[in-house]
Scaffold this active site. Structure first.
Site, mmCIF file in Angstrom:
data_model
loop_
_atom_site.group_PDB
_atom_site.id
_atom_site.type_symbol
_atom_site.label_atom_id
_atom_site.label_comp_id
_atom_site.label_asym_id
_atom_site.label_seq_id
_atom_site.Cartn_x
_atom_site.Cartn_y
_atom_site.Cartn_z
ATOM 1 N N GLU A 1 0.816 -1.217 0.000
ATOM 2 C CA GLU A 1 0.000 0.000 0.000
ATOM 3 C C GLU A 1 0.851 1.270 0.000
ATOM 4 O O GLU A 1 1.978 1.262 0.497
ATOM 5 C CB GLU A 1 -0.833 0.050 1.287
ATOM 6 C CG GLU A 1 -1.812 -1.069 1.419
ATOM 7 C CD GLU A 1 -2.538 -1.031 2.756
ATOM 8 O OE1 GLU A 1 -3.128 -2.045 3.112
ATOM 9 O OE2 GLU A 1 -2.490 -0.003 3.448
ATOM 10 N N CYS B 1 5.981 -7.664 7.480
ATOM 11 C CA CYS B 1 6.952 -7.092 8.424
ATOM 12 C C CYS B 1 7.377 -8.167 9.408
ATOM 13 O O CYS B 1 6.573 -9.002 9.816
ATOM 14 C CB CYS B 1 6.304 -5.929 9.173
ATOM 15 S SG CYS B 1 7.456 -5.057 10.249
ATOM 16 N N CYS C 1 4.407 -6.458 15.617
ATOM 17 C CA CYS C 1 3.726 -5.691 16.674
ATOM 18 C C CYS C 1 2.302 -6.234 16.868
ATOM 19 O O CYS C 1 1.605 -6.517 15.890
ATOM 20 C CB CYS C 1 3.679 -4.212 16.303
ATOM 21 S SG CYS C 1 5.317 -3.516 16.098
ATOM 22 N N CYS D 1 -0.693 -4.336 15.128
ATOM 23 C CA CYS D 1 -0.557 -3.916 13.725
ATOM 24 C C CYS D 1 -1.044 -4.992 12.768
ATOM 25 O O CYS D 1 -0.635 -6.149 12.855
ATOM 26 C CB CYS D 1 0.899 -3.574 13.439
ATOM 27 S SG CYS D 1 1.213 -3.202 11.707
ATOM 28 N N CYS E 1 -1.957 1.286 8.623
ATOM 29 C CA CYS E 1 -1.177 0.509 7.673
ATOM 30 C C CYS E 1 -1.648 -0.939 7.603
ATOM 31 O O CYS E 1 -1.966 -1.560 8.590
ATOM 32 C CB CYS E 1 0.313 0.615 7.992
ATOM 33 S SG CYS E 1 0.884 -0.345 9.373
#
Ligand code: SAH
Ligand code: SF4
Length: 361
Positions: A90, A123, A127, A130, A347
């Site tokens: 994105e 990623c 986290c 997230c 995100c």
């Protein structure tokens, strides 16, 4: 999986001059890419056909295609791109300031924009709050794939090459976990013959890999950093950002102190506010103490909930009291206005929405 062809957007002008002879052709090609936003080699009118054919064999111009676009009433546009290997990332076009007019309707100041770019597919940091982390890590983006997000958004919004804008590395992925390609992309953005976006206009947001903060500082690229702090004690921070175990709060603060910062500027600390987790005034007090030796600015972010998350968005009152406490105690603080909240703002949320819809189809 398709083979990933390198993109011409992977190169600094110096590198392109080594690839393309005579070197003035490299400069012309740079102009076609970054000033005309060319998508096909055949658009490059003043480049000899033989050279274009040779380049076409080895490279592509645009390493990604827009496959989804969501526009919010506040001017925010969220883009989903498909890469050569069908992976998706994105980028977000953010309108920071509307166009200003005088009494006669003449433009006195053009609208101001910021582009939020991704640096990885997924990623590794993981986290707990997230959505990007949920799908795990797939791969790093190449420098060209980072650069292409900006070129595509500028083209799609008819934003002329010489109009200024800012870049924030706050999309999907941890930028410092892809430092080599990130730093290359920063250099390419800075090229005078290209987009000419100075380091001062680029902000790298990191979850706090302290050793990499040092490495980025040593590269002296002139960029800003934003630290995703989110918690004032290591126990909660490790719950939110597991790699805090290896890079604890203290190590991050020390790395920030060593980072070369323009003396007129402040380091941005992002603080994601989660209801009943870190929204109390005790945390605000600790935050003031923690940042006391640093020229800092705190950006408070409302946690943006999504299906399945155990965390909740804080109340407006708690957010406001938190900010008020910081300001009263001398710590500059803003509340991030939730741009594009109606279009899956945080995100990873547009990507996730598309995955869900595909599953249902
Ligand atoms: N990996 C980097 C940059 C990308 S994340 C970093 O963590 O800093 C960009 C920002 O989005 C981070 O500040 C992160 O805290 C925020 N973010 C992630 N999930 C969010 C959510 N559900 N609601 C609000 N902000 C979120
Ligand atoms: Fe990665 Fe940043 Fe999401 Fe954490 S908040 S998982 S570092 S993208």
């Amino acid at each position: 999986m398709n083979e990933l062809k390198p993109s011409l957007l992977d190169f600094t002008l110096k590198e392109l001059k080594e690839l393309v002879k005579p070197s003035f052709r490299a400069k012309q090609i740079y102009g076609w890419i970054y000033h005309q936003y060319a998508q096909n080699f055949d658009d490059m009118k003043n480049i000899p056909q033989a050279l274009k054919d040779e380049l076409k064999e080895k490279y592509i111009l645009n390493p990604m295609q827009i496959i989804r676009k969501e526009e919010s009433s506040d001017g925010t546009i969220k883009y989903l791109f498909e890469l050569q290997d069908s992976k998706t990332v994105e980028a977000v076009w953010l309108k920071m300031k509307d166009t200003q007019y005088d009494a006669n309707g003449n433009v006195t100041q053009e609208a101001k924009y910021t582009i939020c770019v991704s640096t990885q597919v997924g990623c590794k940091v993981g986290c707990s709050f997230c959505l990007t982390a949920k799908g795990g890590f797939t791969r790093d983006l190449s420098a060209g794939e980072i650069v292409a997000q900006v070129v595509n958004l500028k083209r799609d919004n008819k934003h002329k090459h010489n109009r200024k804008l800012n870049i924030v590395y706050m999309g999907m992925g941890e930028p410092l976990d892809n430092l080599e390609n990130l730093s290359k992309a920063i250099e390419i953005f800075k090229e005078d013959e290209g987009l000419c976006i100075s380091g001062k206009r680029q902000t790298v947001s990191t979850s706090g890999l302290s050793n990499k903060i040092d490495q980025l500082g040593q590269m002296d690229l002139g960029v800003h950093i934003a630290i995703s702090l989110h918690a004032v004690d290591d126990k909660l921070r490790t719950e939110l950002i597991p790699m805090n175990k290896a890079h604890n709060i203290n190590s991050i603060i020390e790395a920030v102190k060593r980072f070369p910062i323009d003396t007129r500027k402040r380091v941005m600390f992002e603080y994601l506010v989660i209801k009943n987790k870190n929204d109390d005034l005790g945390s605000a007090k600790k935050l003031v103490k923690l940042l006391s030796g640093i020229k800092a600015k705190v950006n408070l972010i409302y946690f943006n909930p999504y299906p399945g998350t155990p965390y909740e968005r804080p109340s407006y009152e708690d957010m406001f009291s938190f900010q008020e406490y910081l300001i009263k105690h001398g710590l500059l603080s803003t509340i991030r206005d939730s741009k594009g909240i109606d279009i899956s703002a945080a995100c990873g949320q547009l990507k996730e929405k598309t995955n869900e819809e595909n599953k249902q189809a």
